[in-house]
Design an enzyme around this catalytic site. Sequence first.
Site, PDB file in Angstrom:
ATOM      1  N   CYS A 159      -7.152-113.036  39.196  1.00 38.79           N
ATOM      2  CA  CYS A 159      -6.269-113.370  38.075  1.00 38.79           C
ATOM      3  C   CYS A 159      -4.810-113.191  38.468  1.00 38.79           C
ATOM      4  O   CYS A 159      -3.982-114.067  38.266  1.00 38.79           O
ATOM      5  CB  CYS A 159      -6.626-112.507  36.867  1.00 38.79           C
ATOM      6  SG  CYS A 159      -5.337-112.344  35.646  1.00 38.79           S
ATOM      7  N   GLN A 208       7.322-113.023  20.484  1.00 33.51           N
ATOM      8  CA  GLN A 208       7.098-111.978  21.491  1.00 33.51           C
ATOM      9  C   GLN A 208       5.637-111.539  21.449  1.00 33.51           C
ATOM     10  O   GLN A 208       5.081-111.323  20.371  1.00 33.51           O
ATOM     11  CB  GLN A 208       8.001-110.772  21.217  1.00 33.51           C
ATOM     12  CG  GLN A 208       9.491-111.091  21.235  1.00 33.51           C
ATOM     13  CD  GLN A 208      10.057-111.214  22.640  1.00 33.51           C
ATOM     14  OE1 GLN A 208       9.351-111.097  23.630  1.00 33.51           O
ATOM     15  NE2 GLN A 208      11.352-111.460  22.727  1.00 33.51           N
ATOM     16  N   TYR A 229      19.425-118.437  21.514  1.00 34.52           N
ATOM     17  CA  TYR A 229      18.036-118.512  21.984  1.00 34.52           C
ATOM     18  C   TYR A 229      17.186-117.730  20.976  1.00 34.52           C
ATOM     19  O   TYR A 229      16.445-116.822  21.332  1.00 34.52           O
ATOM     20  CB  TYR A 229      17.885-117.924  23.385  1.00 34.52           C
ATOM     21  CG  TYR A 229      18.886-118.422  24.407  1.00 34.52           C
ATOM     22  CD1 TYR A 229      18.594-119.544  25.186  1.00 34.52           C
ATOM     23  CD2 TYR A 229      20.117-117.782  24.592  1.00 34.52           C
ATOM     24  CE1 TYR A 229      19.510-119.996  26.125  1.00 34.52           C
ATOM     25  CE2 TYR A 229      21.026-118.236  25.522  1.00 34.52           C
ATOM     26  CZ  TYR A 229      20.721-119.332  26.295  1.00 34.52           C
ATOM     27  OH  TYR A 229      21.630-119.788  27.228  1.00 34.52           O
ATOM     28  N   GLU A 258      18.788-122.487  18.628  1.00 31.20           N
ATOM     29  CA  GLU A 258      17.505-122.532  19.335  1.00 31.20           C
ATOM     30  C   GLU A 258      17.186-123.990  19.639  1.00 31.20           C
ATOM     31  O   GLU A 258      17.434-124.870  18.823  1.00 31.20           O
ATOM     32  CB  GLU A 258      16.432-121.892  18.428  1.00 31.20           C
ATOM     33  CG  GLU A 258      14.999-122.246  18.721  1.00 31.20           C
ATOM     34  CD  GLU A 258      14.480-121.741  20.074  1.00 31.20           C
ATOM     35  OE1 GLU A 258      14.777-120.583  20.458  1.00 31.20           O
ATOM     36  OE2 GLU A 258      13.790-122.528  20.751  1.00 31.20           O
ATOM     37  N   CYS A 266      14.204-111.019  29.727  1.00 31.67           N
ATOM     38  CA  CYS A 266      12.833-110.760  30.205  1.00 31.67           C
ATOM     39  C   CYS A 266      12.772-110.907  31.718  1.00 31.67           C
ATOM     40  O   CYS A 266      11.695-110.911  32.301  1.00 31.67           O
ATOM     41  CB  CYS A 266      11.830-111.677  29.512  1.00 31.67           C
ATOM     42  SG  CYS A 266      12.234-113.409  29.672  1.00 31.67           S
TER      43      CYS A 266
HETATM   44  N1  SAH Z   1      14.953-114.264  20.488  1.00 28.73           N
HETATM   45  C1  SAH Z   1      13.643-114.813  20.279  1.00 28.73           C
HETATM   46  C2  SAH Z   1      13.214-115.816  21.338  1.00 28.73           C
HETATM   47  C3  SAH Z   1      13.406-115.415  22.766  1.00 28.73           C
HETATM   48  S1  SAH Z   1      12.560-116.422  23.942  1.00 28.73           S
HETATM   49  C4  SAH Z   1      12.630-113.711  20.125  1.00 28.73           C
HETATM   50  O1  SAH Z   1      12.896-112.559  20.448  1.00 28.73           O
HETATM   51  O2  SAH Z   1      11.525-113.995  19.663  1.00 28.73           O
HETATM   52  C5  SAH Z   1      13.738-117.581  24.412  1.00 28.73           C
HETATM   53  C6  SAH Z   1      13.925-118.705  23.434  1.00 28.73           C
HETATM   54  O3  SAH Z   1      14.916-119.580  24.003  1.00 28.73           O
HETATM   55  C7  SAH Z   1      12.697-119.583  23.178  1.00 28.73           C
HETATM   56  O4  SAH Z   1      12.491-119.670  21.788  1.00 28.73           O
HETATM   57  C8  SAH Z   1      13.081-120.954  23.756  1.00 28.73           C
HETATM   58  O5  SAH Z   1      12.567-122.039  23.005  1.00 28.73           O
HETATM   59  C9  SAH Z   1      14.590-120.920  23.663  1.00 28.73           C
HETATM   60  N2  SAH Z   1      15.346-121.762  24.591  1.00 28.73           N
HETATM   61  C10 SAH Z   1      15.028-122.115  25.865  1.00 28.73           C
HETATM   62  N3  SAH Z   1      16.014-122.827  26.415  1.00 28.73           N
HETATM   63  C11 SAH Z   1      17.000-122.934  25.483  1.00 28.73           C
HETATM   64  C12 SAH Z   1      18.274-123.560  25.458  1.00 28.73           C
HETATM   65  N4  SAH Z   1      18.747-124.220  26.520  1.00 28.73           N
HETATM   66  N5  SAH Z   1      19.015-123.468  24.327  1.00 28.73           N
HETATM   67  C13 SAH Z   1      18.543-122.807  23.239  1.00 28.73           C
HETATM   68  N6  SAH Z   1      17.343-122.199  23.208  1.00 28.73           N
HETATM   69  C14 SAH Z   1      16.577-122.254  24.307  1.00 28.73           C
END
Ligand code: SAH
Length: 399
Positions: free
Chosen positions: A26, A227, A256, A277, A354
């Site tokens: 895995c 998450q 994001y 987003e 992350c």
């Molecule tokens: N803050 C949120 C999501 C984090 S994950 C949480 O904690 O749940 C990162 C996020 O960035 C995802 O939802 C993804 O769709 C978004 N994302 C990826 N590339 C992006 C971009 N260029 N502009 C805006 N959002 C983006």
Amino acid sequence: MEGKKSKEKEVKKGPKLAVCPVTKKCGSCAYQGVPYNEQVKKKKKEVAKLLKPYCEVKGILGMENPYEYRNKVHAVFARLKNGTIISGTYEANSHRVVAVDSCMIENQKADAIIRSVRELAKSFKIKIYDEDTGYGLLRHVLVRVGHHSGQIMVVLVLSNPVMPGKNNFVKALLKLHPEITTIVVNVNDKKTSMVLGDKEKPIYGKGYIEDTLCGLTFRISPKSFYQINTEQTEVLYKKAIKLADLKGKERVLDAYCGIGTIGMAAAKHAKEVIGVELNPDAVKDARANAKINGVKNIQFYQNDAGKFMVQMAAQEGKGAIDVVFMDPPRAGSDEAFMSSVVKLAPKKVVYVSCNPETLARDLAYFKKNGYEAKEAWAVDMFPFTSHVETVCLLSRKAQ
Ligand code: SAH
């Protein structure tokens, strides 16, 4: 019996833990067999090393019980030459499927549902998709469990929208697992390594689940990011909001933002929050979430975060935003976004990451452009794997 014997042997040998039987194939759990206290120490050291040129890593926030934390479980289905149906994960760096019955970091109800789908696929004679030939129907199953709410979503990823015997299949699955609250068919008819296709249709329930996080309710659709470790997400968000030290007067940006989780948790401490987003499904969820929770001082925009910020910097300029929360995907942020942050000149940036490598790269940019990293915390969101989350507070240097 055999598993039990080897487990006892392991324990006697020393502090090593029982090792998952498929761990090698895995490849997800780099820290199999490593005691948890050592795992977190190693992760903290790794983050501290990467961030050393920028700031101190004050600590790592770990879990009390680092098992069964994954609230989202994905299983790929395959049929062996002898006709046996297996479900599990792809072998590391390949498209061979490793059979997984139950995984120590996954929600156990989700694993049980996947096992049931496998059994039902056999009795309902559902053809399993073959990646080489493109024949067959069932490709993947995705299960999402609301950690606090207990709501469960099952996504059946099929190569074709027509599923013979669908109603009876749903009935049989619900009989085995009445705790399932929604079942969605997602159609992925492309030869692709992406799990989900574009089209989807609920065949039972609402087509999404709700869960609570930091006292707020969130609706989560199949394609929205959420998450995967709810308990540690609360730890992470609390730390991020504490670092921002909001006084209630700030205009805050949540970049994001996914389904709006960080921004909504921050909204009660701020004057106004703007979320941006890229994923339209996530933005739809975010807007619904603001309504569900009666949060009125938040607004969401569907756009690339970089493009959005370039526009905002051009239109509104310096001082328009007081605090930026940013939580980009593993690739980190980009210059369009960060150079616009510099132009907008917020007093603070709280960077949630992350991937500590891209975080370090982006901190170098901020350092060159007037932002000082003040402190960072690692959060162990992914016990047993090599992944680690980090939250870092940056502050604008007086000029
Ligand atoms: N803050 C949120 C999501 C984090 S994950 C949480 O904690 O749940 C990162 C996020 O960035 C995802 O939802 C993804 O769709 C978004 N994302 C990826 N590339 C992006 C971009 N260029 N502009 C805006 N959002 C983006």
